[in-house]
Design a protein around this motif. Structure first.
Motif, PDB file in Angstrom:
ATOM      1  N   ALA A  69       8.754 -12.147  -8.712  1.00 17.74           N
ATOM      2  CA  ALA A  69       9.763 -11.282  -9.326  1.00 17.74           C
ATOM      3  C   ALA A  69       9.484  -9.810  -9.049  1.00 17.74           C
ATOM      4  CB  ALA A  69       9.840 -11.542 -10.829  1.00 17.74           C
ATOM      5  N   LEU A  70       8.227  -9.395  -9.175  1.00 18.01           N
ATOM      6  CA  LEU A  70       7.897  -7.997  -8.896  1.00 18.01           C
ATOM      7  C   LEU A  70       8.155  -7.649  -7.437  1.00 18.01           C
ATOM      8  CD1 LEU A  70       4.624  -7.386 -10.952  1.00 18.01           C
ATOM      9  CD2 LEU A  70       6.949  -6.665 -11.498  1.00 18.01           C
ATOM     10  N   ALA A  71       7.729  -8.522  -6.529  1.00 17.56           N
ATOM     11  CA  ALA A  71       7.942  -8.268  -5.104  1.00 17.56           C
ATOM     12  C   ALA A  71       9.432  -8.199  -4.782  1.00 17.56           C
ATOM     13  CB  ALA A  71       7.251  -9.340  -4.267  1.00 17.56           C
ATOM     14  N   ALA A  72      10.220  -9.112  -5.348  1.00 17.78           N
ATOM     15  CA  ALA A  72      11.664  -9.120  -5.091  1.00 17.78           C
ATOM     16  C   ALA A  72      12.332  -7.837  -5.573  1.00 17.78           C
ATOM     17  CB  ALA A  72      12.305 -10.333  -5.750  1.00 17.78           C
ATOM     18  N   ASP A  73      11.820  -7.266  -6.662  1.00 21.26           N
ATOM     19  CA  ASP A  73      12.388  -6.038  -7.206  1.00 21.26           C
ATOM     20  C   ASP A  73      11.772  -4.774  -6.599  1.00 21.26           C
ATOM     21  OD1 ASP A  73      14.107  -7.475  -8.786  1.00 21.26           O
ATOM     22  OD2 ASP A  73      12.963  -7.218 -10.635  1.00 21.26           O
ATOM     23  N   GLY A  74      10.816  -4.942  -5.675  1.00 26.74           N
ATOM     24  CA  GLY A  74      10.207  -3.790  -5.014  1.00 26.74           C
ATOM     25  C   GLY A  74       9.200  -3.050  -5.860  1.00 26.74           C
ATOM     26  N   ILE A  75       8.627  -3.724  -6.862  1.00 23.80           N
ATOM     27  CA  ILE A  75       7.707  -3.077  -7.797  1.00 23.80           C
ATOM     28  C   ILE A  75       6.260  -3.335  -7.373  1.00 23.80           C
ATOM     29  CG2 ILE A  75       6.917  -2.984 -10.196  1.00 23.80           C
ATOM     30  CD1 ILE A  75       9.762  -3.949 -10.979  1.00 23.80           C
ATOM     31  N   PRO A  76       5.490  -2.275  -7.134  1.00 25.90           N
ATOM     32  CA  PRO A  76       4.084  -2.485  -6.786  1.00 25.90           C
ATOM     33  C   PRO A  76       3.283  -2.971  -7.991  1.00 25.90           C
ATOM     34  CG  PRO A  76       4.656  -0.136  -6.671  1.00 25.90           C
ATOM     35  CD  PRO A  76       5.882  -0.873  -7.078  1.00 25.90           C
ATOM     36  N   VAL A  77       2.285  -3.817  -7.714  1.00 28.20           N
ATOM     37  CA  VAL A  77       1.459  -4.365  -8.793  1.00 28.20           C
ATOM     38  C   VAL A  77       0.249  -3.491  -9.084  1.00 28.20           C
ATOM     39  CG1 VAL A  77       2.177  -6.734  -8.380  1.00 28.20           C
ATOM     40  CG2 VAL A  77       0.122  -5.885  -7.277  1.00 28.20           C
ATOM     41  N   ASN A  78      -0.133  -2.655  -8.151  1.00 32.65           N
ATOM     42  CA  ASN A  78      -1.272  -1.755  -8.331  1.00 32.65           C
ATOM     43  C   ASN A  78      -1.021  -0.480  -7.560  1.00 32.65           C
ATOM     44  OD1 ASN A  78      -3.465  -2.685 -10.001  1.00 32.65           O
ATOM     45  ND2 ASN A  78      -3.722  -4.380  -8.562  1.00 32.65           N
ATOM     46  N   SER A  79      -1.781   0.541  -7.924  1.00 31.18           N
ATOM     47  CA  SER A  79      -1.737   1.809  -7.211  1.00 31.18           C
ATOM     48  C   SER A  79      -3.164   2.208  -6.880  1.00 31.18           C
ATOM     49  CB  SER A  79      -1.077   2.887  -8.076  1.00 31.18           C
ATOM     50  OG  SER A  79      -1.025   4.112  -7.385  1.00 31.18           O
ATOM     51  N   PHE A  80      -3.394   2.527  -5.620  1.00 37.48           N
ATOM     52  CA  PHE A  80      -4.715   2.938  -5.171  1.00 37.48           C
ATOM     53  C   PHE A  80      -4.652   4.400  -4.749  1.00 37.48           C
ATOM     54  CE2 PHE A  80      -5.013  -1.671  -3.568  1.00 37.48           C
ATOM     55  CZ  PHE A  80      -5.429  -2.126  -4.806  1.00 37.48           C
ATOM     56  N   ALA A  81      -5.610   5.182  -5.216  1.00 34.11           N
ATOM     57  CA  ALA A  81      -5.667   6.604  -4.869  1.00 34.11           C
ATOM     58  C   ALA A  81      -6.242   6.781  -3.475  1.00 34.11           C
ATOM     59  CB  ALA A  81      -6.518   7.349  -5.891  1.00 34.11           C
ATOM     60  N   VAL A  82      -5.634   7.665  -2.710  1.00 31.48           N
ATOM     61  CA  VAL A  82      -6.123   8.035  -1.380  1.00 31.48           C
ATOM     62  C   VAL A  82      -6.116   9.561  -1.281  1.00 31.48           C
ATOM     63  CG1 VAL A  82      -5.332   5.896  -0.287  1.00 31.48           C
ATOM     64  CG2 VAL A  82      -3.830   7.884  -0.305  1.00 31.48           C
ATOM     65  N   ASP A  83      -6.935  10.083  -0.367  1.00 31.84           N
ATOM     66  CA  ASP A  83      -6.988  11.535  -0.195  1.00 31.84           C
ATOM     67  C   ASP A  83      -5.771  12.071   0.542  1.00 31.84           C
ATOM     68  OD1 ASP A  83      -9.447  11.734  -1.506  1.00 31.84           O
ATOM     69  OD2 ASP A  83     -10.566  11.437   0.361  1.00 31.84           O
ATOM     70  N   ASP A  84      -5.211  11.269   1.464  1.00 34.89           N
ATOM     71  CA  ASP A  84      -4.107  11.724   2.304  1.00 34.89           C
ATOM     72  C   ASP A  84      -3.194  10.535   2.604  1.00 34.89           C
ATOM     73  OD1 ASP A  84      -2.452  12.480   4.471  1.00 34.89           O
ATOM     74  OD2 ASP A  84      -4.007  13.766   5.340  1.00 34.89           O
ATOM     75  N   VAL A  85      -2.073  10.458   1.917  1.00 31.00           N
ATOM     76  CA  VAL A  85      -1.139   9.342   2.098  1.00 31.00           C
ATOM     77  C   VAL A  85      -0.633   9.273   3.535  1.00 31.00           C
ATOM     78  CG1 VAL A  85       1.175   8.492   1.517  1.00 31.00           C
ATOM     79  CG2 VAL A  85      -0.414   9.071  -0.298  1.00 31.00           C
ATOM     80  N   HIS A  86      -0.320  10.420   4.121  1.00 35.27           N
ATOM     81  CA  HIS A  86       0.210  10.407   5.488  1.00 35.27           C
ATOM     82  C   HIS A  86      -0.817   9.846   6.473  1.00 35.27           C
ATOM     83  CE1 HIS A  86       4.004  12.453   4.620  1.00 35.27           C
ATOM     84  NE2 HIS A  86       3.314  13.193   3.779  1.00 35.27           N
ATOM     85  N   ALA A  87      -2.081  10.213   6.320  1.00 29.24           N
ATOM     86  CA  ALA A  87      -3.132   9.699   7.206  1.00 29.24           C
ATOM     87  C   ALA A  87      -3.324   8.197   6.999  1.00 29.24           C
ATOM     88  CB  ALA A  87      -4.441  10.443   6.968  1.00 29.24           C
ATOM     89  N   GLU A  88      -3.323   7.737   5.747  1.00 26.98           N
ATOM     90  CA  GLU A  88      -3.471   6.302   5.465  1.00 26.98           C
ATOM     91  C   GLU A  88      -2.264   5.524   5.977  1.00 26.98           C
ATOM     92  OE1 GLU A  88      -6.004   4.168   4.148  1.00 26.98           O
ATOM     93  OE2 GLU A  88      -7.025   5.988   4.807  1.00 26.98           O
TER      94      GLU A  88
END
Length: 129
Positions: A69-88
């Motif tokens: 259900a979460l995947a179908a609705d586009g909802i992430p289950v977790n959030s991970f911190a990164v220093d640079d989103v564009h680089a990741e």
């Protein structure tokens, strides 16, 4: 009080371990065989004694339904911190990771959302200074 463990449901633990270590860069912390599955955790290499992420089998019907259900609705289950989103985003895209949301400015954070290949969407977030 502090957070010790959090979990993410996965369809296959071996596949999840490969993705979370080889692709995302986490380290395996614990693997205890429990019959057909394991108590399997990963940690950030920057905080090996920090919060452990349990790669939890989604075998229970409620877990699978929740995950779907979460995947179908586009909802992430977790959030991970990164220093640079564009680089990741660039690094992970080069490894073949599929993103459902490219880097987007969300006020105090820049986020992107990826498919972990195990049934989940995961957000990566860069907090602006």
């Amino acid at each position: 009080m502090r957070i010790n463990l959090t979990s993410v449901f996965v369809d296959e633990q071996d596949k999840a371990l490969r993705f979370y270590t080889d692709v995302l860069g986490f380290q395996k912390k614990t693997e205890v065989p429990l019959g057909g599955h394991s108590w399997l955790t990963v940690v950030s290499p920057d905080e090996p004694d920090g919060v452990e992420l349990v790669l939890e089998p989604n075998q229970h019907p409620a877990a699978k339904a929740y995950q779907d259900a979460l995947a179908a609705d586009g909802i992430p289950v977790n959030s991970f911190a990164v220093d640079d989103v564009h680089a990741e985003f660039a690094r992970l895209s080069a490894l073949g990771v599929r993103f459902t949301q490219p880097p987007a400015d969300m006020g105090p954070v820049i986020t992107a959302i990826l498919d972990d290949t195990c049934g989940n969407l995961i957000q990566i977030a860069e907090y602006k200074d």
